[in-house]
Design a protein around this motif. Structure first.
Motif, PDB file in Angstrom:
ATOM      1  N   SER A  16      57.736 -28.161  35.896  1.00 51.91           N
ATOM      2  CA  SER A  16      56.560 -27.971  36.650  1.00 51.91           C
ATOM      3  C   SER A  16      57.012 -27.041  37.675  1.00 51.91           C
ATOM      4  CB  SER A  16      56.462 -29.220  37.278  1.00 51.91           C
ATOM      5  OG  SER A  16      55.667 -29.543  38.843  1.00 51.91           O
ATOM      6  N   TRP A  17      55.441 -26.326  38.041  1.00 52.75           N
ATOM      7  CA  TRP A  17      56.036 -25.382  39.108  1.00 52.75           C
ATOM      8  C   TRP A  17      55.386 -25.250  41.061  1.00 52.75           C
ATOM      9  CZ3 TRP A  17      59.372 -21.683  39.871  1.00 52.75           C
ATOM     10  CH2 TRP A  17      59.184 -20.692  40.460  1.00 52.75           C
ATOM     11  N   PRO A  18      55.904 -25.789  41.973  1.00 60.16           N
ATOM     12  CA  PRO A  18      55.848 -25.886  43.261  1.00 60.16           C
ATOM     13  C   PRO A  18      54.744 -24.640  43.835  1.00 60.16           C
ATOM     14  CG  PRO A  18      57.885 -24.971  43.644  1.00 60.16           C
ATOM     15  CD  PRO A  18      57.671 -25.349  42.057  1.00 60.16           C
ATOM     16  N   ILE A  19      53.941 -25.647  44.562  1.00 60.57           N
ATOM     17  CA  ILE A  19      52.592 -24.222  45.194  1.00 60.57           C
ATOM     18  C   ILE A  19      52.657 -24.303  46.197  1.00 60.57           C
ATOM     19  CG2 ILE A  19      50.432 -23.190  45.329  1.00 60.57           C
ATOM     20  CD1 ILE A  19      51.218 -22.375  42.012  1.00 60.57           C
ATOM     21  N   ARG A  20      52.216 -24.047  47.624  1.00 60.95           N
ATOM     22  CA  ARG A  20      51.385 -24.407  48.952  1.00 60.95           C
ATOM     23  C   ARG A  20      50.098 -24.016  48.493  1.00 60.95           C
ATOM     24  NH1 ARG A  20      52.978 -27.448  53.543  1.00 60.95           N
ATOM     25  NH2 ARG A  20      55.556 -27.138  52.718  1.00 60.95           N
ATOM     26  N   VAL A  21      49.003 -24.496  49.558  1.00 58.73           N
ATOM     27  CA  VAL A  21      48.565 -24.153  49.207  1.00 58.73           C
ATOM     28  C   VAL A  21      48.140 -23.207  51.293  1.00 58.73           C
ATOM     29  CG1 VAL A  21      45.628 -24.372  49.938  1.00 58.73           C
ATOM     30  CG2 VAL A  21      46.659 -25.869  48.190  1.00 58.73           C
ATOM     31  N   TYR A  22      47.631 -22.099  50.600  1.00 60.42           N
ATOM     32  CA  TYR A  22      47.802 -20.973  51.816  1.00 60.42           C
ATOM     33  C   TYR A  22      46.049 -20.490  52.444  1.00 60.42           C
ATOM     34  CZ  TYR A  22      52.403 -20.167  50.997  1.00 60.42           C
ATOM     35  OH  TYR A  22      53.522 -20.339  50.640  1.00 60.42           O
ATOM     36  N   TRP A  23      45.396 -20.274  53.722  1.00 56.31           N
ATOM     37  CA  TRP A  23      44.847 -20.111  54.249  1.00 56.31           C
ATOM     38  C   TRP A  23      44.084 -19.092  53.033  1.00 56.31           C
ATOM     39  CZ3 TRP A  23      42.117 -22.608  57.513  1.00 56.31           C
ATOM     40  CH2 TRP A  23      42.107 -22.530  59.157  1.00 56.31           C
ATOM     41  N   GLU A  24      44.471 -18.107  52.574  1.00 54.72           N
ATOM     42  CA  GLU A  24      43.596 -16.878  51.253  1.00 54.72           C
ATOM     43  C   GLU A  24      43.566 -18.031  50.000  1.00 54.72           C
ATOM     44  OE1 GLU A  24      47.187 -15.586  49.146  1.00 54.72           O
ATOM     45  OE2 GLU A  24      46.972 -14.793  50.637  1.00 54.72           O
ATOM     46  N   ASP A  25      43.815 -19.267  50.473  1.00 56.24           N
ATOM     47  CA  ASP A  25      43.275 -19.858  49.058  1.00 56.24           C
ATOM     48  C   ASP A  25      42.431 -21.139  49.312  1.00 56.24           C
ATOM     49  OD1 ASP A  25      45.443 -19.477  47.884  1.00 56.24           O
ATOM     50  OD2 ASP A  25      46.828 -20.805  48.452  1.00 56.24           O
ATOM     51  N   THR A  26      41.816 -20.917  50.795  1.00 56.45           N
ATOM     52  CA  THR A  26      41.201 -21.583  50.727  1.00 56.45           C
ATOM     53  C   THR A  26      38.944 -21.200  51.139  1.00 56.45           C
ATOM     54  OG1 THR A  26      41.321 -22.062  52.808  1.00 56.45           O
ATOM     55  CG2 THR A  26      42.256 -23.251  51.789  1.00 56.45           C
ATOM     56  N   ASP A  27      38.535 -21.773  51.184  1.00 59.37           N
ATOM     57  CA  ASP A  27      36.906 -21.659  50.913  1.00 59.37           C
ATOM     58  C   ASP A  27      36.352 -22.060  52.866  1.00 59.37           C
ATOM     59  OD1 ASP A  27      36.248 -23.980  51.111  1.00 59.37           O
ATOM     60  OD2 ASP A  27      34.929 -24.172  49.383  1.00 59.37           O
ATOM     61  N   ALA A  28      35.309 -21.862  52.934  1.00 66.10           N
ATOM     62  CA  ALA A  28      34.821 -22.033  54.841  1.00 66.10           C
ATOM     63  C   ALA A  28      35.276 -23.881  54.730  1.00 66.10           C
ATOM     64  CB  ALA A  28      33.451 -21.675  54.518  1.00 66.10           C
ATOM     65  N   GLY A  29      35.233 -23.958  53.969  1.00 64.14           N
ATOM     66  CA  GLY A  29      35.210 -25.779  54.267  1.00 64.14           C
ATOM     67  C   GLY A  29      36.457 -26.279  53.620  1.00 64.14           C
ATOM     68  N   GLY A  30      37.574 -25.528  54.484  1.00 62.64           N
ATOM     69  CA  GLY A  30      38.615 -25.935  54.241  1.00 62.64           C
ATOM     70  C   GLY A  30      40.038 -26.164  53.355  1.00 62.64           C
ATOM     71  N   VAL A  31      38.856 -26.129  51.634  1.00 62.14           N
ATOM     72  CA  VAL A  31      39.548 -27.222  50.862  1.00 62.14           C
ATOM     73  C   VAL A  31      40.001 -25.316  49.559  1.00 62.14           C
ATOM     74  CG1 VAL A  31      37.809 -28.550  50.429  1.00 62.14           C
ATOM     75  CG2 VAL A  31      37.070 -27.163  49.166  1.00 62.14           C
ATOM     76  N   VAL A  32      40.635 -25.957  49.045  1.00 61.06           N
ATOM     77  CA  VAL A  32      41.275 -25.027  47.544  1.00 61.06           C
ATOM     78  C   VAL A  32      39.717 -24.445  46.920  1.00 61.06           C
ATOM     79  CG1 VAL A  32      42.041 -23.879  45.724  1.00 61.06           C
ATOM     80  CG2 VAL A  32      43.255 -25.243  47.211  1.00 61.06           C
ATOM     81  N   TYR A  33      38.953 -22.844  46.050  1.00 63.83           N
ATOM     82  CA  TYR A  33      38.143 -22.605  46.303  1.00 63.83           C
ATOM     83  C   TYR A  33      38.310 -22.740  44.577  1.00 63.83           C
ATOM     84  CZ  TYR A  33      34.845 -19.146  44.426  1.00 63.83           C
ATOM     85  OH  TYR A  33      33.759 -18.436  44.055  1.00 63.83           O
ATOM     86  N   HIS A  34      37.475 -22.842  43.591  1.00 59.88           N
ATOM     87  CA  HIS A  34      37.555 -23.144  42.172  1.00 59.88           C
ATOM     88  C   HIS A  34      38.474 -21.801  41.790  1.00 59.88           C
ATOM     89  CE1 HIS A  34      33.866 -21.254  42.145  1.00 59.88           C
ATOM     90  NE2 HIS A  34      34.120 -21.300  40.969  1.00 59.88           N
ATOM     91  N   ALA A  35      37.677 -21.229  41.639  1.00 54.88           N
ATOM     92  CA  ALA A  35      38.800 -19.890  41.322  1.00 54.88           C
ATOM     93  C   ALA A  35      40.451 -20.201  40.883  1.00 54.88           C
ATOM     94  CB  ALA A  35      38.043 -18.939  41.142  1.00 54.88           C
ATOM     95  N   GLY A  36      40.589 -20.713  42.934  1.00 54.36           N
ATOM     96  CA  GLY A  36      42.111 -19.879  43.512  1.00 54.36           C
ATOM     97  C   GLY A  36      42.963 -21.158  42.384  1.00 54.36           C
ATOM     98  N   TYR A  37      42.293 -22.640  41.679  1.00 61.16           N
ATOM     99  CA  TYR A  37      43.213 -23.126  40.775  1.00 61.16           C
ATOM    100  C   TYR A  37      43.665 -22.440  39.618  1.00 61.16           C
ATOM    101  CZ  TYR A  37      41.677 -27.247  43.532  1.00 61.16           C
ATOM    102  OH  TYR A  37      40.890 -27.833  44.470  1.00 61.16           O
ATOM    103  N   LEU A  38      42.573 -21.105  39.403  1.00 60.13           N
ATOM    104  CA  LEU A  38      43.096 -20.454  37.572  1.00 60.13           C
ATOM    105  C   LEU A  38      44.210 -19.192  38.267  1.00 60.13           C
ATOM    106  CD1 LEU A  38      39.641 -19.130  36.874  1.00 60.13           C
ATOM    107  CD2 LEU A  38      40.642 -20.686  36.334  1.00 60.13           C
TER     108      LEU A  38
END
Length: 139
Positions: A12-34
């Motif tokens: 397991s590897w920890p990750i925090r969601v940053y602004w750069e990971d999100t779209d205009a709706g404030g959720v992680v943009y689907h390609a970011g998960y890759l």
């Protein structure tokens, strides 16, 4: 051909969601998960004692994604703390299949993925056998 199937030791590897990971709706943009899935696989290799840069420089081989299937279950949002899980599901002579998932720290499942990577000769991008010393570290 060597083939191992079944659950392996989970990583397991920890990750925090940053602004750069999100779209205009404030959720992680689907390609970011890759990127999150890739980082966890890279850190898993590192935890197995495999330095990808050295592997490339010394042997001319590397691992490339051959195919990927992703199920998007729930969104990740800005500042969420995530855990990206990696487990080898199948190990073949020239490829590995991973079961990966991303969970929010509260345990909520966000993503389920199946990822097959192929070992290739980087000069010609043709599949090649995973070296025995790597197989020993992976399994």
């Amino acid at each position: 051909m060597t083939e191992t199937t079944g659950p392996a030791i989970s990583f397991s590897w920890p990750i925090r969601v940053y602004w750069e990971d999100t779209d205009a709706g404030g959720v992680v943009y689907h390609a970011g998960y890759l990127r999150f899935l890739e980082r966890a696989r890279s850190e898993w290799l590192r935890a197995c004692g495999i330095d990808q840069q050295r592997l490339r420089d010394d042997t001319g081989i590397g691992f490339v994604v051959r195919d990927m299937h992703i199920g998007f279950v729930a969104p990740a949002r800005l500042d969420d703390e995530l855990d990206v899980h990696v487990a080898v599901e199948q190990l073949r002579a020239a490829s590995m299949k991973f079961a990966q998932s991303i969970h929010r720290r509260d345990g909520t499942l966000l993503i389920q993925a199946s990822v097959r990577v192929a070992c290739v000769d980087l000069a010609n991008m043709r599949p090649c056998k995973i070296p025995d010393d790597l197989l020993a570290r992976i399994s």
